[in-house]
Scaffold this motif. Structure first.
Motif, mmCIF file in Angstrom:
data_model
loop_
_atom_site.group_PDB
_atom_site.id
_atom_site.type_symbol
_atom_site.label_atom_id
_atom_site.label_comp_id
_atom_site.label_asym_id
_atom_site.label_seq_id
_atom_site.Cartn_x
_atom_site.Cartn_y
_atom_site.Cartn_z
ATOM 1 N N UNK A 187 0.850 -1.197 0.000
ATOM 2 C CA UNK A 187 0.000 0.000 0.000
ATOM 3 C C UNK A 187 0.879 1.238 0.000
ATOM 4 N N UNK A 188 0.574 2.190 -0.866
ATOM 5 C CA UNK A 188 1.317 3.436 -0.947
ATOM 6 C C UNK A 188 0.450 4.632 -0.586
ATOM 7 N N UNK A 189 0.986 5.513 0.217
ATOM 8 C CA UNK A 189 0.277 6.730 0.624
ATOM 9 C C UNK A 189 1.094 7.936 0.171
ATOM 10 N N UNK A 190 0.764 8.525 -0.986
ATOM 11 C CA UNK A 190 1.521 9.684 -1.457
ATOM 12 C C UNK A 190 1.093 10.969 -0.743
ATOM 13 N N UNK A 220 -4.274 10.322 3.521
ATOM 14 C CA UNK A 220 -5.271 9.255 3.413
ATOM 15 C C UNK A 220 -5.225 8.244 4.544
ATOM 16 N N UNK A 221 -4.134 8.225 5.307
ATOM 17 C CA UNK A 221 -3.979 7.200 6.335
ATOM 18 C C UNK A 221 -3.238 7.783 7.531
ATOM 19 N N UNK A 255 4.833 5.225 2.954
ATOM 20 C CA UNK A 255 4.302 6.582 3.080
ATOM 21 C C UNK A 255 5.338 7.563 2.542
ATOM 22 N N UNK A 256 4.904 8.443 1.659
ATOM 23 C CA UNK A 256 5.841 9.435 1.127
ATOM 24 C C UNK A 256 6.297 10.392 2.219
ATOM 25 N N UNK A 288 5.986 1.550 -6.381
ATOM 26 C CA UNK A 288 6.073 0.315 -5.600
ATOM 27 C C UNK A 288 4.709 -0.229 -5.181
ATOM 28 N N UNK A 289 3.671 0.608 -5.183
ATOM 29 C CA UNK A 289 2.409 0.237 -4.554
ATOM 30 C C UNK A 289 1.481 -0.560 -5.464
ATOM 31 N N UNK A 290 0.808 -1.538 -4.868
ATOM 32 C CA UNK A 290 -0.295 -2.227 -5.545
ATOM 33 C C UNK A 290 -1.605 -1.452 -5.324
ATOM 34 N N UNK A 291 -1.760 -0.852 -4.157
ATOM 35 C CA UNK A 291 -2.922 -0.005 -3.874
ATOM 36 C C UNK A 291 -2.439 1.361 -3.416
ATOM 37 N N UNK A 292 -2.929 2.384 -4.058
ATOM 38 C CA UNK A 292 -2.651 3.763 -3.661
ATOM 39 C C UNK A 292 -3.841 4.285 -2.869
ATOM 40 N N UNK A 293 -3.592 4.793 -1.669
ATOM 41 C CA UNK A 293 -4.626 5.445 -0.872
ATOM 42 C C UNK A 293 -4.359 6.941 -0.867
#
Length: 372
Positions: free
Chosen positions: A3-6, A17-18, A35-36, A67-72
């Protein structure tokens, strides 16, 4: 799942988002969270808090998307992000596709899976991921409206609640949903004379039962709207048609019937707006004036109170994010019907009918992707 949080890059968007608490819940279930750098800083969550929760900090937005499969995210991707989105990548965020064709076409071309917060829908037709931000925006609409009624900001120069011997301001709210209800509570609490207009008699009966005495209800139609705008000081547009453009309840010609210094706050602007003369503005430059009427049309109002907004949003999105991470988007949607209407675009196909109709584009029923 990865999971990626930009970090949000929309103008003055400080939400994330998180929260670190949300990251910890995902990590302890065996998922990897990236997390960015400084993504949570605007909401009061430093990188160190995410690291302590088990997330990994990445230096750039490019690395996070890669890198992320899911972007939140919180807000829809904007143009610099389009090229970063990959085929089959799951994007879980607010999109509001029906209000902006270039975004829709960019996401179609990306062949990503776009799951929109705003159209996730329960069996009772409630919108669980839109509700928390609607609550914030409804309350903020009155807060901002009261501010812009001040004369130095070119408003009428009227105090919302009045004082003994002086009548309070008149507030008109178009729409009795979550935004309208929260706006009415806020305006009533400040002592204003409030009228909510809606097209649903059952909803107005409910509001009449629960609202204080200084809140009245009225059937929404063009005749009544034209009558009411002539003597109301603050008018709040709070109309929502899930996934579709909002109808124009206040048209350009109606402005000439309003008092100079009237303030319009269009909370529906991120879905096209219910006031014809409204166009999206930013927290940096929030208002403009047409025919001596002040327009406040910030498309991400809750971004001004990011600490409150981020906590409220994560409270609502995290259970769904966990399901998506555990099962993948397809199995999660098969198991939880709430997620099915959230699917707007899948691998180049528009699967939400109102979005396709907004731009006269091809529509593919979502069942094509959910059938075993």
């Amino acid at each position: 799942m990865i999971i990626g949080v930009p970090k949000e890059i929309k103008n003055n968007e400080n939400r994330v988002a998180l929260t670190p608490a949300g990251a910890k819940e995902l990590v302890k279930r065996g998922h990897t969270v990236y997390v960015q750098h400084t993504a949570g800083e605007g909401s009061g969550f430093p990188d160190e808090a995410y690291a302590e929760a088990g997330a990994t900090i990445l230096p750039t937005i490019e690395a996070t998307y890669e890198i992320a499969e899911m972007i939140m995210k919180v807000k829809e991707p904007i143009e610099p992000e389009y090229k970063l989105i990959k085929e089959d990548q799951l994007l879980f965020t607010y999109f509001h596709f029906a209000s902006y064709e270039p975004l829709t076409k960019a996401m179609v071309e990306s062949k990503a899976v776009c799951l929109a917060y705003e159209t996730v829908e329960k069996a009772d037709r409630s919108l669980p991921l839109l509700i928390p931000m609607s609550e914030v925006a409804g309350r903020m609409a009155v807060q901002k409206g009261a501010n812009y009624l001040e004369k130095p900001l070119q408003g009428r120069g009227i105090l919302l609640g009045g004082v003994p011997g002086v009548l309070p301001a008149k507030v008109l709210i178009l729409g009795g949903g979550i935004v309208g209800t929260q706006a009415a509570w806020m305006a009533a609490g400040l002592g204003a004379d409030v009228t909510i207009m809606d097209v649903s008699l059952p909803r107005m009966r409910y509001l009449a039962d629960v609202m204080p005495a200084n809140v009245k209800t009225m059937m929404s139609n063009e005749y009544n709207i034209r009558k009411m705008i002539k003597n109301h000081d603050l008018i709040i547009g709070a109309v929502l048609i899930p996934g579709a453009k909002a109808p124009h309840l206040i048209t350009r010609d109606m402005l000439k019937e309003m008092q100079p210094g009237t303030v319009l706050v269009d909370v529906a602007v991120d879905q096209g707006g219910c006031i014809e003369t409204c166009k999206p503005t930013t927290h940096q430059d929030p208002t403009f004036i047409i025919d001596d009427v002040v327009h406040y049309c910030v498309a991400n109002m809750p971004g001004a109170v990011p600490y409150t907004s981020t906590l409220a949003l994560t409270n609502a999105t995290l259970p769904y994010a966990i399901q998506l991470a555990e099962k993948g988007w397809k199995k999660a949607a098969q198991d939880n019907p709430d997620l099915v209407p959230g699917l707007n675009i899948i691998n180049g196909d528009i699967v939400y009918q109102a979005v396709a109709e907004a731009f006269d584009l091809d529509y593919t029923p979502v069942v094509k992707y959910l059938a075993d």
